[in-house]
Design an enzyme around this catalytic site. Structure first.
Site, PDB file in Angstrom:
ATOM      1  N   ASP A 109       0.838  -1.197   0.000  1.00  7.31           N
ATOM      2  CA  ASP A 109       0.000   0.000   0.000  1.00  7.31           C
ATOM      3  C   ASP A 109       0.872   1.246   0.000  1.00  7.31           C
ATOM      4  OD1 ASP A 109      -1.889   1.959   0.292  1.00  7.31           O
ATOM      5  OD2 ASP A 109      -2.991   0.963   1.889  1.00  7.31           O
ATOM      6  N   ASP A 307      -1.704   5.556  -6.729  1.00  3.41           N
ATOM      7  CA  ASP A 307      -2.054   4.716  -5.582  1.00  3.41           C
ATOM      8  C   ASP A 307      -2.099   3.252  -6.000  1.00  3.41           C
ATOM      9  OD1 ASP A 307      -3.034   4.073  -2.930  1.00  3.41           O
ATOM     10  OD2 ASP A 307      -5.009   3.826  -3.842  1.00  3.41           O
TER      11      ASP A 307
END
Length: 426
Positions: A109, A307
């Site tokens: 992440d 992202d």
């Protein structure tokens, strides 16, 4: 008729088991697919393509809420699609934690900082937990530790530093702890992470999360002396059964020829990787988008980020509407339908135009494989983008992982840049 074969976009999990091959100081580990007979994560029941798409859209919504709430050597680490077990962040890496090592498949992440791992005694965690008592290098941090001031919402009771955090639609209670961690051949001592004690909700990655954000407790910051705050990854296609992407740690071995754009920092959301998106082209036409829809705004946290955990690119409504309308115009007169949050779907073959994101100093042109989500049977395809929700404090444009697939994405913090180069890694 619905395609009751799994939609291959969503459910490719690779587990890492046999064989390690070194290259320089890097590591390559064999992987196998979620449907392999060796896989413990094989789905027991088929899921229709439509249901899988709706599930992913729902998880992306929670992901966007999470994003809105945020204020030297070379190592090669395999990356796999981990949709089946990690649910929202869709790529996983193998991590060895503790002494002797215990192996976890941790979600990758780029928009999160502190790592967390489910620990023994955790309420609401999966069956795979870290046995801290079995590790000779495990340590619990007290309230006086400087790291306790670096986690949000820290709680000091009984001498142990504890903190609450939210992730997607889940809530997590962790003790702040330290132990060794290794993604490849280098062992990182005294790595600070959250040892999860209680978890509620379905968004928590079952075997933990590795944060590659820009905060002080991220993997990037804690290994700064080792990897010089530089990494890149290549995310393989969801549809490929036999593959492994790679996470490259450190400045050595990164692409020499790569287009880059300046990396921006937004104090409102300091962990995120902001870039300056200045325009979008569909086919050969620059679409008309208000400057305010793309503007980087440190005062509000608005702007554009890369992202790894969001599946489908989201654009603020004025930008998305302009891109969608031009996309439809170029496809032609084929009937348009919708599926959940996707409002531009077609039944039957279409010729899709390219879409180019124009950043300061760099263009990223996406071919159809990065733009269309297709059913297993191939009869239905949708533009794999959507409008960002407007019910958040300051909406973001998010360049998501489907649009990043089969590209090498370089995060070079010391030189304040993000780079993108085509690299088939499926």
């Amino acid at each position: 008729m619905k395609a009751y074969l799994f939609f291959s976009l969503a459910f490719l999990l690779l587990s890492l088991v046999r064989g390690i091959k070194t290259e320089g100081r890097g590591t390559t580990v064999k992987v196998f697919h979620v449907y392999s007979p060796q896989s413990p994560f094989r789905p027991s029941k088929p899921v229709s393509w439509e249901d899988s798409v709706l599930q992913m859209l729902a998880e992306d919504q929670a992901r966007l809420q999470f994003l809105s709430s945020l204020a030297g050597r070379r190592s090669w680490v395999p990356i796999a699609s981990g949709r089946q077990i990690v649910q929202s962040p869709t790529y996983i890496v193998k991590a060895n934690v503790g002494t002797p090592a215990q192996t976890f498949l941790m979600a990758l992440d780029t928009s999160n900082d502190a790592a967390w791992i489910p620990c023994n005694g955790c309420a609401g965690c999966s069956s795979t937990v870290f046995n801290s008592a079995a590790s000779t290098t495990f340590k619990t941090l007290g309230c006086g530790a400087p790291q306790c001031k670096q986690v949000p919402n820290s709680i000091c009771g009984g001498g142990t530093c504890t903190w609450n955090t939210t992730y997607g639609g889940s809530s997590i209670l962790s003790n702040l702890t330290q132990d060794t961690i290794a993604l490849s051949t280098e062992i990182v001592p005294s790595y600070t992470f959250g040892c999860i004690q209680k978890a509620t909700g379905s968004s928590v990655p079952p075997q933990g999360l590795l944060g590659l954000g820009r905060g002080p407790l991220s993997f990037l910051s804690q290994t700064q002396n080792l990897y010089k705050s530089t990494f890149s990854y290549c995310l393989p296609s969801f549809r490929t059964l036999n593959f492994s992407g790679t996470l490259r740690l450190g400045p050595a071995g990164q692409p020499l020829r790569i287009k880059t754009t300046p990396l921006l920092k937004n104090p409102r959301r300091s962990s995120l990787y902001y870039v300056n998106l200045i325009g979008i082209r569909v086919g050969r036409r620059n679409v008309d988008i208000p400057a305010t829809a793309l503007a980087f705004n440190p005062a509000t946290g608005a702007g554009t980020i890369f992202d790894s955990g969001t599946v489908f690119t989201r654009l603020v409504a004025p930008a998305y509407n302009a891109v969608r309308d031009e996309f439809r115009r170029r496809v032609g007169n084929a009937p348009v339908s919708s599926l959940g949050g996707f409002d531009t779907c077609y039944t039957g073959p279409i010729v899709a135009p390219t879409i180019t994101f124009m950043f300061s100093g760099m263009n990223l042109t996406l071919p159809p494989d990065n733009l269309l989500i297709r059913s297993t049977a191939g009869s239905t395809s949708c533009l794999a983008m959507a409008a960002a929700p407007d019910n958040v404090n300051s909406v973001l444009n998010v360049i998501a992982n489907m649009q990043q697939q089969n590209h090498r994405i370089l995060f070079d913090v010391p030189n304040s840049r993000i780079g993108v180069a085509r690299e088939p890694c499926s």
